[in-house]
Design a protein around this motif. Structure first.
Motif, PDB file in Angstrom:
ATOM      1  N   ASN A 114       0.836  -1.205   0.000  1.00 14.22           N
ATOM      2  CA  ASN A 114       0.000   0.000   0.000  1.00 14.22           C
ATOM      3  C   ASN A 114       0.869   1.252   0.000  1.00 14.22           C
ATOM      4  OD1 ASN A 114      -2.698   1.344   0.355  1.00 14.22           O
ATOM      5  ND2 ASN A 114      -1.696   2.049   2.227  1.00 14.22           N
ATOM      6  N   ARG A 115       1.973   1.251   0.772  1.00  9.44           N
ATOM      7  CA  ARG A 115       2.896   2.378   0.758  1.00  9.44           C
ATOM      8  C   ARG A 115       3.472   2.593  -0.636  1.00  9.44           C
ATOM      9  NH1 ARG A 115       5.968   4.088   5.292  1.00  9.44           N
ATOM     10  NH2 ARG A 115       7.340   5.029   3.717  1.00  9.44           N
ATOM     11  N   PHE A 116       3.889   1.498  -1.276  1.00  8.57           N
ATOM     12  CA  PHE A 116       4.463   1.616  -2.621  1.00  8.57           C
ATOM     13  C   PHE A 116       3.416   2.071  -3.626  1.00  8.57           C
ATOM     14  CE2 PHE A 116       5.144  -0.398  -6.780  1.00  8.57           C
ATOM     15  CZ  PHE A 116       6.337   0.209  -7.148  1.00  8.57           C
ATOM     16  N   SER A 117       2.220   1.498  -3.534  1.00 11.47           N
ATOM     17  CA  SER A 117       1.180   1.805  -4.507  1.00 11.47           C
ATOM     18  C   SER A 117       0.712   3.246  -4.399  1.00 11.47           C
ATOM     19  CB  SER A 117      -0.009   0.857  -4.324  1.00 11.47           C
ATOM     20  OG  SER A 117      -1.059   1.185  -5.190  1.00 11.47           O
ATOM     21  N   THR A 118       0.503   3.725  -3.194  1.00 11.29           N
ATOM     22  CA  THR A 118      -0.035   5.072  -3.029  1.00 11.29           C
ATOM     23  C   THR A 118       1.023   6.152  -3.229  1.00 11.29           C
ATOM     24  OG1 THR A 118       0.280   4.811  -0.640  1.00 11.29           O
ATOM     25  CG2 THR A 118      -1.915   4.391  -1.506  1.00 11.29           C
ATOM     26  N   GLU A 119       2.311   5.839  -3.010  1.00  9.44           N
ATOM     27  CA  GLU A 119       3.372   6.833  -3.186  1.00  9.44           C
ATOM     28  C   GLU A 119       4.078   6.700  -4.534  1.00  9.44           C
ATOM     29  OE1 GLU A 119       5.888   6.344   0.200  1.00  9.44           O
ATOM     30  OE2 GLU A 119       4.341   6.957   1.627  1.00  9.44           O
ATOM     31  N   PHE A 120       3.560   5.841  -5.382  1.00  2.00           N
ATOM     32  CA  PHE A 120       4.148   5.612  -6.694  1.00  2.00           C
ATOM     33  C   PHE A 120       3.984   6.862  -7.569  1.00  2.00           C
ATOM     34  CE2 PHE A 120       3.662   4.252 -11.128  1.00  2.00           C
ATOM     35  CZ  PHE A 120       4.832   3.523 -11.307  1.00  2.00           C
ATOM     36  N   ALA A 121       5.043   7.203  -8.309  1.00  2.00           N
ATOM     37  CA  ALA A 121       5.020   8.344  -9.245  1.00  2.00           C
ATOM     38  C   ALA A 121       4.559   9.616  -8.542  1.00  2.00           C
ATOM     39  CB  ALA A 121       4.143   8.037 -10.449  1.00  2.00           C
ATOM     40  N   PHE A 122       5.116   9.899  -7.384  1.00  2.00           N
ATOM     41  CA  PHE A 122       4.732  11.066  -6.584  1.00  2.00           C
ATOM     42  C   PHE A 122       5.311  12.320  -7.227  1.00  2.00           C
ATOM     43  CE2 PHE A 122       4.129  13.866  -3.064  1.00  2.00           C
ATOM     44  CZ  PHE A 122       3.145  13.294  -2.279  1.00  2.00           C
ATOM     45  N   ARG A 123       4.424  13.231  -7.623  1.00  2.88           N
ATOM     46  CA  ARG A 123       4.846  14.469  -8.272  1.00  2.88           C
ATOM     47  C   ARG A 123       4.271  15.665  -7.532  1.00  2.88           C
ATOM     48  NH1 ARG A 123       2.662  12.706 -13.978  1.00  2.88           N
ATOM     49  NH2 ARG A 123       1.463  11.403 -12.574  1.00  2.88           N
ATOM     50  N   ILE A 124       5.062  16.733  -7.467  1.00  4.74           N
ATOM     51  CA  ILE A 124       4.682  17.961  -6.771  1.00  4.74           C
ATOM     52  C   ILE A 124       4.783  19.118  -7.746  1.00  4.74           C
ATOM     53  CG2 ILE A 124       5.100  19.433  -4.768  1.00  4.74           C
ATOM     54  CD1 ILE A 124       6.634  17.098  -3.527  1.00  4.74           C
ATOM     55  N   ALA A 125       3.768  19.972  -7.731  1.00  2.00           N
ATOM     56  CA  ALA A 125       3.768  21.174  -8.564  1.00  2.00           C
ATOM     57  C   ALA A 125       3.145  22.306  -7.753  1.00  2.00           C
ATOM     58  CB  ALA A 125       3.004  20.947  -9.867  1.00  2.00           C
ATOM     59  N   ILE A 126       3.369  23.527  -8.198  1.00  3.62           N
ATOM     60  CA  ILE A 126       2.823  24.706  -7.522  1.00  3.62           C
ATOM     61  C   ILE A 126       2.071  25.530  -8.553  1.00  3.62           C
ATOM     62  CG2 ILE A 126       4.925  26.055  -7.882  1.00  3.62           C
ATOM     63  CD1 ILE A 126       2.626  26.194  -4.794  1.00  3.62           C
ATOM     64  N   SER A 127       0.932  26.080  -8.163  1.00  6.57           N
ATOM     65  CA  SER A 127       0.127  26.907  -9.051  1.00  6.57           C
ATOM     66  C   SER A 127      -0.529  28.006  -8.221  1.00  6.57           C
ATOM     67  CB  SER A 127      -0.931  26.070  -9.768  1.00  6.57           C
ATOM     68  OG  SER A 127      -1.909  25.615  -8.848  1.00  6.57           O
ATOM     69  N   ALA A 128      -1.284  28.865  -8.906  1.00  6.27           N
ATOM     70  CA  ALA A 128      -1.948  29.957  -8.200  1.00  6.27           C
ATOM     71  C   ALA A 128      -3.007  29.451  -7.230  1.00  6.27           C
ATOM     72  CB  ALA A 128      -2.586  30.905  -9.221  1.00  6.27           C
ATOM     73  N   ASP A 129      -3.573  28.267  -7.489  1.00  9.52           N
ATOM     74  CA  ASP A 129      -4.606  27.750  -6.590  1.00  9.52           C
ATOM     75  C   ASP A 129      -4.053  26.822  -5.518  1.00  9.52           C
ATOM     76  OD1 ASP A 129      -4.080  25.481  -8.076  1.00  9.52           O
ATOM     77  OD2 ASP A 129      -5.863  25.686  -9.311  1.00  9.52           O
ATOM     78  N   GLY A 130      -2.723  26.710  -5.391  1.00 11.72           N
ATOM     79  CA  GLY A 130      -2.152  25.966  -4.281  1.00 11.72           C
ATOM     80  C   GLY A 130      -1.123  24.934  -4.694  1.00 11.72           C
TER      81      GLY A 130
END
Length: 470
Positions: free
Chosen positions: A239-255
């Motif tokens: 479950n840890r691997f599946s839910t954290e797979f391909a974890f991407r972070i971005a920032i925009s005007a809405d948060g």
């Protein structure tokens, strides 16, 4: 179709469990499948499927939602009717979930988390992917204080009477705010981080002990007796691997935007100023790689958020990446040298120079391992609390997000003249506290932090972050 499969899957799981409980002998479901009455199993599954899909159909027919300028409304329920309302100015986060079966049908569930008690969010599902994303953009725009553009279509002809029928108003969909990618967690690092956890080590030792026991005793039936913990530990790691797979972070005007997931993909959007507290932690096994994990408290998510990763801003990353993610939540720490302050909070202790006030020496009697790591520092924008010798932790609480404060001291602490200082935050994985401070330091911090929190809240921006405060 998406909801009905949950009932059928549950029935198949129960039958499979009964088959395993039967063991190698022809008992239980195994014996039934080899008897003349084998047809009762598929017939039972068919009836369960009809009931499950039928109830899901009724639930779908009874579910409606509406979006106003200030509130989102949801009405649902077959046996028990339920109406829910969520104020957009209290919106804390918007998630778009795509479970595996829903993804096959091109559907998504939109979940709104609002500041409130437990289970205060609203889940609208399932919608077409394009509709869910369009609705998310519209809700975020309204929550930010942007007014919808309204267009009244022209009357049907030049001779039409204006008051014969009022024209329908049409709201233009809010465009999606452009996002700037920040970082992505490599899959190799994610796998390596999971291998460097105490759970994985215990899991490997568990399997080795199980194999040795079977070889020595010659009784493979032991496997059936310990199948439950085996599935539990293995399921947690997967479950840890599946839910954290391909974890991407971005920032925009809405948060802050997060996207992750293997079987179930989740796109989260946390609007500005909604994070109540941040924790940067490092386990002992991650220390040689200088890896860190970043978790947050967001009002409405609770301690788990339903999936285990909604409270995670970074599952594993380098120190620079962890501090970059922290800067998305708190761009200005309010310090002339923020990197020195944060480094002292992550790896420093009472023997290193820095802005942190630590525990007195007699705290060794109540915390012989980690007393040197206990300490706090105050900047212009946040309170920083560090702790943990084996598992390092640094909690950061913006002054305006302080809910309440407290001091606790047991009989041994009172005898030694020390006390523990606590910052009460919204439910979540972050529990900001610093233990075994000198009692005078704890009392002074309580008084000063209360004043700082009041001042910060008085100067905080509007809940609708793009609305003109005038």
């Amino acid at each position: 179709m998406v909801r009905g499969w949950a009932v059928v899957g549950g029935a198949i799981f129960i039958i499979g469990q009964q088959t395993l409980d039967g063991g190698p002998d022809d008992r239980g479901v195994v014996g039934l499948l080899t008897s003349p009455f084998w047809w009762t199993v598929p017939t039972g599954l068919l009836l369960i499927g009809l009931v499950g899909f039928g109830f899901a159909l009724l639930a779908w027919r009874m579910t409606t939602y509406a979006v106003g300028e200030e509130t989102v409304h949801l009405r649902r329920g077959v046996v028990f009717k339920q109406q829910r309302h969520a104020r957009l100015d209290r919106l804390q986060a918007v998630d778009v979930r795509q479970p595996l079966v829903a993804r096959l049908f091109g559907l998504s569930e939109l979940k709104l988390e609002v500041a409130g008690g437990s289970d205060s969010g609203i889940a609208i599902g399932y919608l077409r992917d394009a509709d869910a994303n369009e609705l998310r953009n519209e809700l975020l725009a309204r929550a930010a204080g942007l007014k919808s553009t309204v267009v009244a279509p022209a009357l049907p002809g030049p001779d039409a009477v204006a008051d014969a029928q009022a024209p329908q108003e049409r709201h233009l969909a809010a465009p999606e705010a452009p996002a700037q990618p920040v970082l992505e967690v490599p899959m190799g690092r994610l796998i390596a981080s999971l291998l460097r956890t105490s759970v994985t080590i215990f899991f490997v030792l568990f399997i080795a002990a199980l194999v040795a026991t079977v070889v020595v005793t010659g009784t493979p039936q032991i496997v059936f007796a310990v199948i439950a913990p085996f599935i539990g530990i293995g399921g947690y790691l997967f479950n840890r691997f599946s839910t954290e797979f391909a974890f991407r972070i971005a920032i925009s005007a809405d948060g802050i935007r997060l996207r992750h997931g293997l079987l179930e993909t989740r796109a989260q959007t946390i609007p500005p100023g909604r994070v109540q507290a941040v924790a940067i932690t490092q386990s002992l096994l991650w220390r040689s790689r200088d890896w860190w994990r970043v978790e947050v408290n967001v009002a409405g998510y609770g301690s788990d958020g339903g999936s285990g990763t909604t409270n995670v801003l970074l599952p594993v990353g380098t120190r620079d990446e962890a501090l970059t993610v922290l800067s998305l939540v708190l761009p200005d720490l309010g310090s002339d040298n923020p990197r020195a302050v944060l480094d002292a909070g992550l790896t420093g202790d009472s023997r290193t120079a820095g802005p942190f006030t630590g525990s007195p020496r007699n705290a060794v009697w109540v915390d012989p391992v980690g007393w040197r790591r206990q300490g706090y520092a105050v900047t212009g924008r946040a309170l920083l609390l560090r702790s943990g010798r084996l598992r390092r932790a640094l909690a950061v609480v913006p002054h305006e997000r302080t809910q309440s404060l407290g001091i606790a001291a047991g009989p041994v602490q009172r005898r030694l003249g020390v006390a523990s200082f606590e910052v009460h935050s919204t439910p979540g994985p972050v529990s900001p506290a610093v233990h075994h401070l000198a009692a005078a330091d704890a009392a002074e911090l309580l008084e000063e932090q209360s004043a700082r929190a009041r001042t910060a809240r008085a100067h905080a921006g509007p809940e609708r972050w793009m609305e003109d405060p005038r």
